[in-house]
Design an enzyme around this catalytic site. Structure first.
Site, PDB file in Angstrom:
ATOM      1  N   CYS A  84       0.833  -1.209   0.000  1.00  0.00           N
ATOM      2  CA  CYS A  84       0.000   0.000   0.000  1.00  0.00           C
ATOM      3  C   CYS A  84       0.868   1.259   0.000  1.00  0.00           C
ATOM      4  CB  CYS A  84      -0.927  -0.025   1.217  1.00  0.00           C
ATOM      5  SG  CYS A  84      -1.929   1.464   1.372  1.00  0.00           S
ATOM      6  N   CYS A  86      -0.356   4.109   2.216  1.00  0.00           N
ATOM      7  CA  CYS A  86      -0.085   3.924   3.647  1.00  0.00           C
ATOM      8  C   CYS A  86       1.394   4.148   3.963  1.00  0.00           C
ATOM      9  CB  CYS A  86      -0.430   2.501   4.099  1.00  0.00           C
ATOM     10  SG  CYS A  86      -1.923   1.826   3.379  1.00  0.00           S
ATOM     11  N   ASP A  87       2.275   3.639   3.130  1.00  0.00           N
ATOM     12  CA  ASP A  87       3.678   3.528   3.539  1.00  0.00           C
ATOM     13  C   ASP A  87       4.660   4.400   2.767  1.00  0.00           C
ATOM     14  OD1 ASP A  87       2.869   1.641   5.371  1.00  0.00           O
ATOM     15  OD2 ASP A  87       3.153  -0.038   4.001  1.00  0.00           O
TER      16      ASP A  87
END
Ligand code: NAP
Length: 321
Positions: free
Chosen positions: A145, A148-149
């Site tokens: 993701c 997200c990261d």
């Protein structure tokens, strides 16, 4: 005879646990069948259990660890009376009410649970490469993701695997942070839409490794490098990257409902959006199992809230009738 529940929630990620909080506060006494960890990627608590820092879930200005966030969701649901069982659902019968649910516990054929209504929140799995080290290094360099990261890879060299829209979108997004993004694709042309391809080709932080496959992920505590092989020339190389984003597709966890709940051609459950009802009255769906587009913890949680409200209203209507 199994006990009859008002509401059974199958799945315990952000969607299922938010549904549990709302339905418990509505005095429905929900039972959550939380699932069991498996080698095929089943994960009670959902995909956040496989991540480290979550920095984009509102309400946590300093971020929070994924497993801690899910433990908080769960204790909040338990505080209002939601019950949990760690068990894997193996089959369901939605053809008549009350609905019937079987689990992997040994039994004589009789259903393990009966429910007046069901919320399906079984989530989706990222398709993985199946290499050693891959799961162990999730949250330590390996990610599924970028939203997200990506932030954790400022000024670093990273790689993205895949040639579809997800891979190209993630790679383009990641150039906001990384110094260089190498897209590794197993063929010599992309599957992604033309406009996204053009955007990637024009981005000088993006490089392509065509006809290439990753065959080893190296590192113990953190990702250190990946071994790549050209599938035409068999030439091998090692790429020193600190981030590896795997974007080779997602698979919703809907096998259990095949032939009973309507899905799209990729297997995602169809709901009567904006409602969360499915083609079976009394069965609702929320979270990634019905969301091919956003797939975020916060959108899953939001749809879990909708599903709980829809289930509560539906149960009330049944009672009135
Ligand atoms: P996808 O279109 O199925 O693409 C998957 C990619 O991964 C393909 O390039 C495939 O290679 C590669 N791949 C599959 N298995 C692999 C393996 N084992 N090893 C190496 N490579 C592998 O999946 P997606 O990109 O996640 O997209 C899913 C759907 O969402 C699509 O309909 C897409 O259009 C849509 N989507 C849209 C947007 C957008 O419009 N903004 C963004 C993301 C996704 P091959 O090409 O060789 O098969």
């Amino acid at each position: 005879m199994p006990a009859l529940h008002n509401l059974i929630i199958i799945g315990s990620g952000p969607a299922g646990l938010t549904a549990a909080i709302y339905s418990a506060r509505a005095a429905l006494e929900p039972l959550v069948l939380a699932g069991e960890p498996s080698s095929t990627g089943d994960q009670p608590g959902g995909q956040l259990m496989l991540t480290t820092d979550v920095e984009n879930f509102p309400g946590f200005p300093k971020g929070i660890m994924g497993p801690e966030l899910m433990a908080n969701f769960r204790s909040q649901a338990e505080r209002f009376g939601a019950k949990f069982e760690t068990t894997k659902v193996t089959s369901v019968d939605l053809s008549q009410r009350p609905f019937k649910i079987w689990t992997d516990r040994p039994h004589d054929g009789e259903a393990d649970y009966e429910a007046k209504s069901i919320i399906v929140s079984t989530g989706a799995k990222s398709v993985m490469l199946g290499l050693d080290n891959e799961t162990e290094l999730i949250g330590r360099g390996v990610s599924t993701c970028a939203t997200c990261d990506g932030f954790f890879f400022k000024d670093q060299e990273i790689a993205v695997i895949g040639g579809g829209d997800s891979a190209i979108e993630e790679a383009t997004f990641l150039t906001k942070f990384a110094s260089k993004v190498t897209i590794i694709h197993r063929r010599d042309e992309l599957r992604a839409s033309k406009i996204m391809q053009e955007r990637a080709f024009a981005n000088d932080k993006i490089e392509f490794l065509w006809d290439s496959e990753v065959h080893a992920i190296n590192g113990t505590e953190q990702l250190e490098s990946i071994d790549v092989v050209n599938n035409k020339t068999q030439e091998k190389s090692t790429l020193a990257v600190t981030g590896l984003f795997i974007a080779i597709g997602h698979r919703p966890n809907t096998d259990l409902f095949k032939g009973q709940l309507d899905t799209n051609d990729k297997g995602y459950l169809l709901t009567n959006s904006p409602a969360t009802s499915t083609n079976v009255a009394g069965v609702f769906a929320c979270g990634d199992v019905q969301d091919e587009t956003y797939r975020q913890a916060i959108t899953a949680a939001g749809s879990g809230c909708s599903a709980a409200i829809d289930a509560e209203r539906w149960l009330e209507d049944q009672h009135d009738a």
